[in-house]
Enzyme design. Structure first.
Site, short mmCIF file in Angstrom:
data_model
loop_
_atom_site.label_atom_id
_atom_site.label_comp_id
_atom_site.label_asym_id
_atom_site.label_seq_id
_atom_site.Cartn_x
_atom_site.Cartn_y
_atom_site.Cartn_z
N CYS A 1 -8.80 -16.40 58.81
CA CYS A 1 -9.00 -15.27 59.73
C CYS A 1 -10.16 -14.39 59.26
CB CYS A 1 -7.72 -14.46 59.84
SG CYS A 1 -7.76 -13.16 61.09
N CYS A 2 -10.18 -14.06 57.98
CA CYS A 2 -11.28 -13.24 57.44
C CYS A 2 -12.61 -13.97 57.58
CB CYS A 2 -11.04 -12.91 55.98
SG CYS A 2 -9.80 -11.62 55.69
N CYS B 1 -7.96 -4.35 57.86
CA CYS B 1 -7.39 -4.59 59.18
C CYS B 1 -5.95 -4.10 59.23
CB CYS B 1 -7.44 -6.08 59.52
SG CYS B 1 -9.10 -6.71 59.79
N CYS C 1 -3.02 -6.27 57.91
CA CYS C 1 -3.15 -6.70 56.52
C CYS C 1 -3.25 -5.53 55.54
CB CYS C 1 -4.37 -7.61 56.36
SG CYS C 1 -4.36 -9.02 57.47
N CYS D 1 -11.61 -10.55 50.56
CA CYS D 1 -11.66 -11.27 51.84
C CYS D 1 -12.83 -12.25 51.89
CB CYS D 1 -11.79 -10.27 52.99
SG CYS D 1 -13.31 -9.30 52.91
#
EC number: 1.8.4.10
Length: 244
Positions: A116-117, A205, A208, A233
C-alpha cells in the site's frame, strides 16, 4: 543547479551546523532545484526555517488519499499562512484501483504496509524526485532508534538516486530533539497539526497511525501491528540499508 557538487566537502560542511545553516548551504548549492518535503506533521519547523531563508521555496506533500481530516486542514492552513503553493502529489489511479479492487481498503493489516505504501507514497515520491536535483526532509535521529539514529545532515539519496543521476538529500533537523522541535513551534507560534493535541506524535495515514501512551516511543504509533524495528514506509529506505 548552481555549482558542481563535491559530496564529501558538502557532507563535511554540514556536520555540526545549525538547521538554518544547513538549509542555507542547500540553497547556495541547489537554488530552485531544492525541494522541501512536508508531511503535515512536525516538519513544519523545516518548512518555516526554509521559508525564512527563501520566500519562494518549493514545497511538496504526499496525499495518500488516507490522511486524517486534520492533516488535510493543516496542509491548507500552512499553505495560507506562508503564502506557498504546496505541490500535493497523488497516487497513480492505474496502480491504486487494482489494489483496492483485489484486496480491499485494509489489506495492510493482513500482509503488511509495504504494498500500500509503495503505491500511495513511494511511487508518487519517486515520480517527483526524478525531476529534482535535491530535497530536504524533516527526519531526526531521535524519531526512531531502529532506523533513523544514523541519519546524516547531507547524503546522496540511497533509495532514489540512479547511476546516471544522483539525488542529493539534506536532513537539516537531524540533530534536533522532539523537545527542541516543540520549543521552536511554541516560541514562534507557528501552525501545527491539531492531532498532536490528542496524543499523536508521528502522524501518517489514518488507518496506520494511532496515539501513543506515556513513555511509548513516537514510532510505536505507526504500523503498530508490525515488527517494531522496521517502522519505515520506504520514503527513507536508505535508513534500512544494513539493518537486519
Amino acid at each position: 543547479m548552481k555549482q558542481a557538487v563535491n559530496t564529501a566537502e558538502l557532507a563535511a560542511a554540514c556536520i555540526g551546523k545549525s538547521p538554518q545553516d544547513i538549509l542555507q548551504i542547500a540553497f547556495d548549492h541547489f537554488g530552485d532545484d531544492l525541494w522541501i518535503s512536508f508531511s503535515g506533521a512536525e516538519d513544519v519547523v523545516l518548512l518555516d526555517m526554509a521559508w525564512k531563508l527563501n520566500k519562494n521555496v518549493k514545497v511538496f506533500s504526499l496525499d495518500t488519499g488516507r490522511l486524517h481530516p486534520e492533516t488535510y486542514r493543516f496542509i491548507e492552513q500552512v499553505r495560507e499562512h506562508y503564502g506557498l503553493a504546496i505541490e500535493v502529489l497523488s497516487p497513480d489511479a492505474r496502480l491504486l484501483e487494482p489494489l483496492v479492487r483485489e484486496k480491499g481498503l485494509f489489506s495492510f493489516y493482513k500482509d503488511g504496509h509495504g504494498e500500500c505504501c509503495g503505491i500511495r507514497k513511494i511511487e508518487p515520491l519517486k515520480r517527483k524526485l526524478a525531476t529534482v536535483s535535491a530535497w530536504a526532509t524533516g527526519q531526526r535521529r531521535d524519531q526512531s532508534p531502529g532506523t533513523r539514529s544514523q541519519v546524516a545532515e547531507f547524503e546522496v539519496d540511497g533509495a532514489f538516486s540512479t547511476p546516471d543521476r544522483p539525488l542529493y538529500k539534506f536532513n537539516p533537523l537531524a540533530q534536533m530533539s522532539s523537545e527542541e522541535i516543540w520549543g521552536y513551534i511554541r516560541m514562534l507560534e507557528i501552525p501545527y497539526n491539531s492531532l498532536h493535541e490528542r496524543g499523536y506524535i508521528s502522524i501518517g495515514c489514518e488507518p496506520c497511525t494511532r496515539p501513543v501512551l506515556p513513555n511509548q516511543h513516537e514510532r510505536e504509533g505507526r504500523w503498530w501491528w508490525e515488527e517494531a524495528t522496521h517502522k519505515e514506509c520506504g520514503l527513507h529506505a536508505g535508513n534500512l540499508i544494513g539493518k537486519s
